[in-house]
Design a protein around this motif. Sequence first.
Motif, mmCIF file in Angstrom:
data_model
loop_
_atom_site.group_PDB
_atom_site.id
_atom_site.type_symbol
_atom_site.label_atom_id
_atom_site.label_comp_id
_atom_site.label_asym_id
_atom_site.label_seq_id
_atom_site.Cartn_x
_atom_site.Cartn_y
_atom_site.Cartn_z
ATOM 1 N N VAL A 8 37.409 57.771 74.535
ATOM 2 C CA VAL A 8 36.155 58.444 74.865
ATOM 3 C C VAL A 8 35.891 58.355 76.360
ATOM 4 N N THR A 9 35.487 59.470 76.950
ATOM 5 C CA THR A 9 34.909 59.475 78.287
ATOM 6 C C THR A 9 33.404 59.617 78.142
ATOM 7 N N LEU A 10 32.651 58.658 78.666
ATOM 8 C CA LEU A 10 31.188 58.693 78.644
ATOM 9 C C LEU A 10 30.709 59.050 80.050
ATOM 10 N N CYS A 11 29.913 60.109 80.137
ATOM 11 C CA CYS A 11 29.495 60.624 81.448
ATOM 12 C C CYS A 11 27.998 60.879 81.462
ATOM 13 N N ASP A 12 27.380 60.649 82.609
ATOM 14 C CA ASP A 12 25.993 61.044 82.812
ATOM 15 C C ASP A 12 25.719 61.055 84.309
ATOM 16 N N ALA A 13 24.491 61.402 84.659
ATOM 17 C CA ALA A 13 24.101 61.525 86.057
ATOM 18 C C ALA A 13 24.137 60.173 86.765
ATOM 19 N N PRO A 33 23.905 52.275 86.696
ATOM 20 C CA PRO A 33 23.637 50.871 86.340
ATOM 21 C C PRO A 33 23.854 50.593 84.852
ATOM 22 N N ASP A 34 23.545 51.549 83.987
ATOM 23 C CA ASP A 34 23.798 51.368 82.561
ATOM 24 C C ASP A 34 25.286 51.228 82.287
ATOM 25 N N MET A 35 26.084 52.054 82.965
ATOM 26 C CA MET A 35 27.529 51.977 82.785
ATOM 27 C C MET A 35 28.080 50.665 83.326
ATOM 28 N N ASP A 36 27.549 50.208 84.470
ATOM 29 C CA ASP A 36 27.988 48.920 85.022
ATOM 30 C C ASP A 36 27.665 47.786 84.043
ATOM 31 N N SER A 68 36.869 54.378 76.962
ATOM 32 C CA SER A 68 38.054 54.394 77.822
ATOM 33 C C SER A 68 37.700 54.677 79.270
ATOM 34 N N CYS A 69 36.681 55.510 79.464
ATOM 35 C CA CYS A 69 36.277 55.876 80.824
ATOM 36 C C CYS A 69 34.776 56.080 80.844
ATOM 37 N N MET A 70 34.124 55.604 81.896
ATOM 38 C CA MET A 70 32.712 55.882 82.128
ATOM 39 C C MET A 70 32.562 56.349 83.562
ATOM 40 N N THR A 71 31.873 57.471 83.748
ATOM 41 C CA THR A 71 31.822 58.063 85.076
ATOM 42 C C THR A 71 30.556 58.887 85.254
#
Length: 355
Positions: A28-33, A38-41, A64-67
């Motif tokens: 899964v790639t999770l993406c947002d603005a 900070p949520d991804m960190d 797998s990826c957050m960006t």
Amino acid sequence: MKTDVVIIGCGSTGKTTSAWLTLQGKSVTLCDAERFAPDMDAIRQQGGILLRGRAGSTGKALPSCMTTDFQKALAASRRVLICVPDYRQEEIAGRCAPHLTPEHCVLIVPGNLGSLIFRRVLKDAGCTDLPCLAEMSDNLWACRTTGNCEVLAALPLPPKRVAALPASDTGRVVAAFEDLFALVPGTNILETTLNSPNVLTHLAGTIPNASAVEKSNGQFAFFRDGLSPAVLRCIAAVEQERNAVLDALGLHRYGGSAALCEALMNGDVPPGFELFLTLDGPGDLKHRYVTEDAACGMALLVSLAEICGTNVPVSRALLTMASCINEDDYMTRGRTLKNMGLSGLGASELMKRLG
């Protein structure tokens, strides 16, 4: 990096879906603005998203990826889930527009006519070859964020209804996501929007409970605190009006909410619904139970009733009361046929336009 799916939206639905699919063995790639960085960190620091509840799989899962790079995200997969509230759909469409191709299949969860928003934004951005745009009837999950990097899914995932814009692309959507979710084709995006249970329960349940909601200090849980015979009569009336509009348009009903709400009120809780009763909300009258479901579901229902010649007095009254309570005009600014670029069409012409 190639992944099985891109999920755009770092709220409770996006995080729940990311964790669940990762636990199913999908990448899964999770993406947002950028403001969600900070949520991804925090997810990275905690080693993943903790999924609790009745989703069928529980545990901690790291996507797998957050960006925050939409170009990078949309290059990772041609399958895209948009998991954001209605008020963010236009923003997300604008961020996605430069990077979407005709090979992309975009499924908006929940839909609320968001495919029309995406199509308008993409065309305004000069896109001529549009991706496949589709909508899910309701949310994937009854879910909440319950802690730092922690989400709760109150119910398992049933098959979900979807429809594309145009409806002739719906088969492509079902096939594109078939290894991720069980999807069932709907007739068109009007049918899937009006069949969301939120249209039936949220406004009809919140407005009669307005005083209790305001006095709850944010601790109100509708399915635990808000069900009563009077509220059930409101829900049943909206359900009858919704059914009359669907019938007038020749569209299908997927089910109702009044019977389930009555069972919950009487303590006849179906197996697996125990956590559902505890879901918080609405905590105040600016909650999405009012703002989103008045502007999207109820405004559309009233708008469609007008072209069908169908009387919907209870739905119209609830919409008027919500507008009064929040000093807003949901009918004027909501997702009516006029505001969605579909005014001046009769019922048969409308069905052809969406086909």
